[in-house]
Design a protein around this motif. Structure first.
Motif, PDB file in Angstrom:
ATOM      1  N   ILE A  30       0.841  -1.195   0.000  1.00  0.00           N
ATOM      2  CA  ILE A  30       0.000   0.000   0.000  1.00  0.00           C
ATOM      3  C   ILE A  30       0.878   1.247   0.000  1.00  0.00           C
ATOM      4  CG2 ILE A  30      -1.776   1.283   1.269  1.00  0.00           C
ATOM      5  CD1 ILE A  30      -2.759  -1.352   0.030  1.00  0.00           C
ATOM      6  N   ALA A  31       0.794   2.017  -1.079  1.00  0.00           N
ATOM      7  CA  ALA A  31       1.495   3.306  -1.132  1.00  0.00           C
ATOM      8  C   ALA A  31       0.758   4.266  -0.224  1.00  0.00           C
ATOM      9  CB  ALA A  31       1.503   3.844  -2.564  1.00  0.00           C
ATOM     10  N   ALA A  32       1.481   4.933   0.687  1.00  0.00           N
ATOM     11  CA  ALA A  32       0.777   5.831   1.612  1.00  0.00           C
ATOM     12  C   ALA A  32       1.680   6.951   2.116  1.00  0.00           C
ATOM     13  CB  ALA A  32       0.217   5.052   2.798  1.00  0.00           C
ATOM     14  N   PRO A  33       1.389   8.176   1.718  1.00  0.00           N
ATOM     15  CA  PRO A  33       2.000   9.334   2.369  1.00  0.00           C
ATOM     16  C   PRO A  33       1.188   9.674   3.614  1.00  0.00           C
ATOM     17  CG  PRO A  33       0.566  10.098   0.621  1.00  0.00           C
ATOM     18  CD  PRO A  33       0.454   8.579   0.645  1.00  0.00           C
ATOM     19  N   SER A  34       1.671  10.630   4.394  1.00  0.00           N
ATOM     20  CA  SER A  34       0.881  11.146   5.503  1.00  0.00           C
ATOM     21  C   SER A  34      -0.423  11.717   4.940  1.00  0.00           C
ATOM     22  CB  SER A  34       1.667  12.222   6.241  1.00  0.00           C
ATOM     23  OG  SER A  34       2.191  13.175   5.325  1.00  0.00           O
ATOM     24  N   ALA A  35      -1.522  11.574   5.723  1.00  0.00           N
ATOM     25  CA  ALA A  35      -2.858  11.839   5.181  1.00  0.00           C
ATOM     26  C   ALA A  35      -3.312  13.279   5.351  1.00  0.00           C
ATOM     27  CB  ALA A  35      -3.867  10.879   5.825  1.00  0.00           C
ATOM     28  N   ASN A  36      -2.355  14.221   5.348  1.00  0.00           N
ATOM     29  CA  ASN A  36      -2.692  15.637   5.419  1.00  0.00           C
ATOM     30  C   ASN A  36      -2.822  16.216   4.018  1.00  0.00           C
ATOM     31  OD1 ASN A  36       0.261  14.926   5.779  1.00  0.00           O
ATOM     32  ND2 ASN A  36       0.394  16.956   4.840  1.00  0.00           N
ATOM     33  N   LEU A  37      -3.551  17.327   3.894  1.00  0.00           N
ATOM     34  CA  LEU A  37      -3.464  18.106   2.671  1.00  0.00           C
ATOM     35  C   LEU A  37      -2.018  18.572   2.542  1.00  0.00           C
ATOM     36  CD1 LEU A  37      -6.680  20.313   2.898  1.00  0.00           C
ATOM     37  CD2 LEU A  37      -6.263  18.426   1.321  1.00  0.00           C
ATOM     38  N   SER A  38      -1.495  18.583   1.332  1.00  0.00           N
ATOM     39  CA  SER A  38      -0.107  18.986   1.121  1.00  0.00           C
ATOM     40  C   SER A  38       0.096  20.387   1.716  1.00  0.00           C
ATOM     41  CB  SER A  38       0.185  19.000  -0.380  1.00  0.00           C
ATOM     42  OG  SER A  38       1.560  18.962  -0.606  1.00  0.00           O
ATOM     43  N   GLY A  39       1.166  20.544   2.507  1.00  0.00           N
ATOM     44  CA  GLY A  39       1.433  21.838   3.142  1.00  0.00           C
ATOM     45  C   GLY A  39       0.995  21.903   4.589  1.00  0.00           C
ATOM     46  N   LYS A  40       0.082  21.013   5.021  1.00  0.00           N
ATOM     47  CA  LYS A  40      -0.356  21.002   6.421  1.00  0.00           C
ATOM     48  C   LYS A  40       0.476  20.021   7.223  1.00  0.00           C
ATOM     49  CE  LYS A  40      -5.082  22.584   6.514  1.00  0.00           C
ATOM     50  NZ  LYS A  40      -6.159  22.619   7.490  1.00  0.00           N
ATOM     51  N   PRO A  41       0.481  20.187   8.554  1.00  0.00           N
ATOM     52  CA  PRO A  41       1.205  19.212   9.377  1.00  0.00           C
ATOM     53  C   PRO A  41       0.585  17.824   9.239  1.00  0.00           C
ATOM     54  CG  PRO A  41       0.608  21.179  10.655  1.00  0.00           C
ATOM     55  CD  PRO A  41      -0.126  21.270   9.358  1.00  0.00           C
ATOM     56  N   SER A  42       1.395  16.782   9.390  1.00  0.00           N
ATOM     57  CA  SER A  42       0.886  15.415   9.312  1.00  0.00           C
ATOM     58  C   SER A  42      -0.180  15.181  10.385  1.00  0.00           C
ATOM     59  CB  SER A  42       2.029  14.422   9.520  1.00  0.00           C
ATOM     60  OG  SER A  42       2.959  14.522   8.468  1.00  0.00           O
ATOM     61  N   PRO A  43      -1.211  14.395  10.054  1.00  0.00           N
ATOM     62  CA  PRO A  43      -2.319  14.184  10.994  1.00  0.00           C
ATOM     63  C   PRO A  43      -1.995  13.126  12.049  1.00  0.00           C
ATOM     64  CG  PRO A  43      -2.825  13.182   8.875  1.00  0.00           C
ATOM     65  CD  PRO A  43      -1.456  13.756   8.750  1.00  0.00           C
ATOM     66  N   THR A  44      -2.224  13.484  13.294  1.00  0.00           N
ATOM     67  CA  THR A  44      -1.947  12.557  14.394  1.00  0.00           C
ATOM     68  C   THR A  44      -3.204  12.187  15.169  1.00  0.00           C
ATOM     69  OG1 THR A  44      -1.450  14.431  15.849  1.00  0.00           O
ATOM     70  CG2 THR A  44       0.403  13.449  14.669  1.00  0.00           C
ATOM     71  N   LYS A  45      -4.323  12.837  14.857  1.00  0.00           N
ATOM     72  CA  LYS A  45      -5.586  12.573  15.546  1.00  0.00           C
ATOM     73  C   LYS A  45      -6.689  12.358  14.513  1.00  0.00           C
ATOM     74  CE  LYS A  45      -4.540  15.661  19.434  1.00  0.00           C
ATOM     75  NZ  LYS A  45      -4.849  14.834  20.608  1.00  0.00           N
ATOM     76  N   ALA A  46      -7.733  11.609  14.911  1.00  0.00           N
ATOM     77  CA  ALA A  46      -8.853  11.358  14.002  1.00  0.00           C
ATOM     78  C   ALA A  46      -9.413  12.666  13.451  1.00  0.00           C
ATOM     79  CB  ALA A  46      -9.943  10.580  14.739  1.00  0.00           C
ATOM     80  N   GLU A  47      -9.562  13.674  14.322  1.00  0.00           N
ATOM     81  CA  GLU A  47     -10.188  14.928  13.864  1.00  0.00           C
ATOM     82  C   GLU A  47      -9.360  15.611  12.766  1.00  0.00           C
ATOM     83  OE1 GLU A  47      -9.570  15.150  17.752  1.00  0.00           O
ATOM     84  OE2 GLU A  47      -8.871  17.216  17.932  1.00  0.00           O
ATOM     85  N   HIS A  48      -8.036  15.387  12.762  1.00  0.00           N
ATOM     86  CA  HIS A  48      -7.203  15.998  11.717  1.00  0.00           C
ATOM     87  C   HIS A  48      -7.553  15.431  10.341  1.00  0.00           C
ATOM     88  CE1 HIS A  48      -3.802  16.600  14.943  1.00  0.00           C
ATOM     89  NE2 HIS A  48      -4.817  17.426  15.127  1.00  0.00           N
TER      90      HIS A  48
END
Ligand code: TXA
Ligand code: MG
Length: 322
Positions: free
Chosen positions: A137-155
């Motif tokens: 599975i190819a997977a980058p961090s699930a943030n919009l590009s430019g935002k901090p990487s998401p560490t919580k469900a709400e992010h």
């Protein structure tokens, strides 16, 4: 339309998630480092959807996530014997290794490089998702590009609802910083991105690991060897300043006052490296939600996980130290 599964509440959903991935859909899932945005890593069409959902530049290659070692043979042109020691010591876990790639890895994953990044996560939800798909599975961090990487469900819900097929949430991630990236495709092995697996831990396995000189300082001449490290991500909209920990409390107070005198609202963060590791990205996101103009973070020593913390912090601050 995005389907949202909560690990704690929902009936078993892994078969459905595996089906989505096998059909070239996109799935956000937690890992022990940060949330990832995954798709079939052997399919160009599927991987293109990742770049589209994030708004990510196409010159930034992705990590392939596997749940079993037998994929290594198929995805690489061979694993050096010395590199096996890192796998033995740290997989499954937050260490990404860069190998020479095989022909089945699509160009869109590696951004045309001759190497491929591979990691085996330890998070049980991540592993179940990868196993259900039966694919790398190819997977980058699930943030919009430019935002901090998401560490919580709400992010991830805030950034990605409506942009992917499935979001799987399981609360806060364990570590809160992206994986350590070590290039073992050529000698000397080189640390490209520090993480919670520390340089000291890697040096115990191989004492001659090199250090990408762009990790802690800005360089106009040298390009970072991990293409993604050149972007000013991890940054909130607020200005970030690093405050040198050598200052006395009084000096720090006058630095903060000087910012306030410019009419700016200032958040000051003074935390141990271990706590910053888990919370830095959430602090950045909260600073924007709270409307701060400036976030001042006291620097930490660059040993242990402090190296990873200072790497992310200095990038967010564009290397501004007060
Ligand atoms: O912890 C993590 O690694 C998370 C979770 C989701 O696994 N993923 C992650 O992916 O942080 P991403 O795409 O945000 O960061 C991957 C980094 C980028 O800096 C990229 O440039 C680098 O790894 N990278 C990927 N493939 C590479 C390659 N073949 N050579 C050098 N650097 C590579
Ligand atoms: Mg990222």
């Amino acid at each position: 339309m995005t389907i949202h599964y909560r690990v704690a509440d929902d009936a078993p959903f892994y078969d459905a998630v595996g089906e989505v991935l096998r059909n070239d859909g996109t799935v956000i899932f937690p890992t022990e480092t940060v949330y990832g945005l995954g798709a079939n890593g052997l399919s160009t069409a599927a991987v293109k959807k990742i770049f589209a959902a994030k708004g990510r530049p196409a010159d930034n290659p992705l990590i392939l996530h596997i749940a079993a070692r037998d994929w290594l043979e198929r995805l690489t042109s061979g694993v050096p014997e010395r590199a096996m020691r890192f796998i033995e010591a740290f997989w499954p876990g937050p260490l990404t290794l860069i190998f020479e790639r095989s022909d089945i890895v699509p160009d869109v994953v590696t951004a045309g490089l001759a190497t491929v990044a591979i990691r085996m996560p330890s998070d049980p939800v991540a592993r179940a998702v990868i196993e259900a798909a039966g694919l790398p599975i190819a997977a980058p961090s699930a943030n919009l590009s430019g935002k901090p990487s998401p560490t919580k469900a709400e992010h991830v819900l805030a950034d990605m609802m409506g942009k992917v097929d499935v979001i799987v949430t399981a609360g806060d991630v364990k570590h809160g910083l992206e994986s350590t990236v070590l290039d073992v495709s050529k000698e000397p092995y080189t640390l490209l991105r520090p993480g919670t697996i520390t340089l000291e831990q890697l040096l115990k396995i191989a004492p001659d690991i090199a250090f990408d000189e762009t990790l802690l300082k800005k360089s106009k001449l040298v390009q970072p060897r991990a293409p993604g490290m050149k972007y000013r991500h991890y940054a909130p909209n607020a200005e970030v300043y690093v405050i040198d920990r050598a200052h006395t409390p009084l000096e720090i107070e006058s630095i903060l006052d000087a910012e306030r005198a410019k009419g700016k609202s200032v958040q000051y963060v003074d935390m141990a490296a271990e706590d910053l590791a888990g919370q830095l990205f959430a602090i950045f996101r909260n600073a924007d939600d709270a409307g701060y103009d400036v976030v001042c973070v006291k620097s930490v020593a660059t040993d242990g996980v402090g190296l990873a913390v200072m790497n992310r912090l200095l990038k967010a601050a564009d290397y501004k130290i007060l």
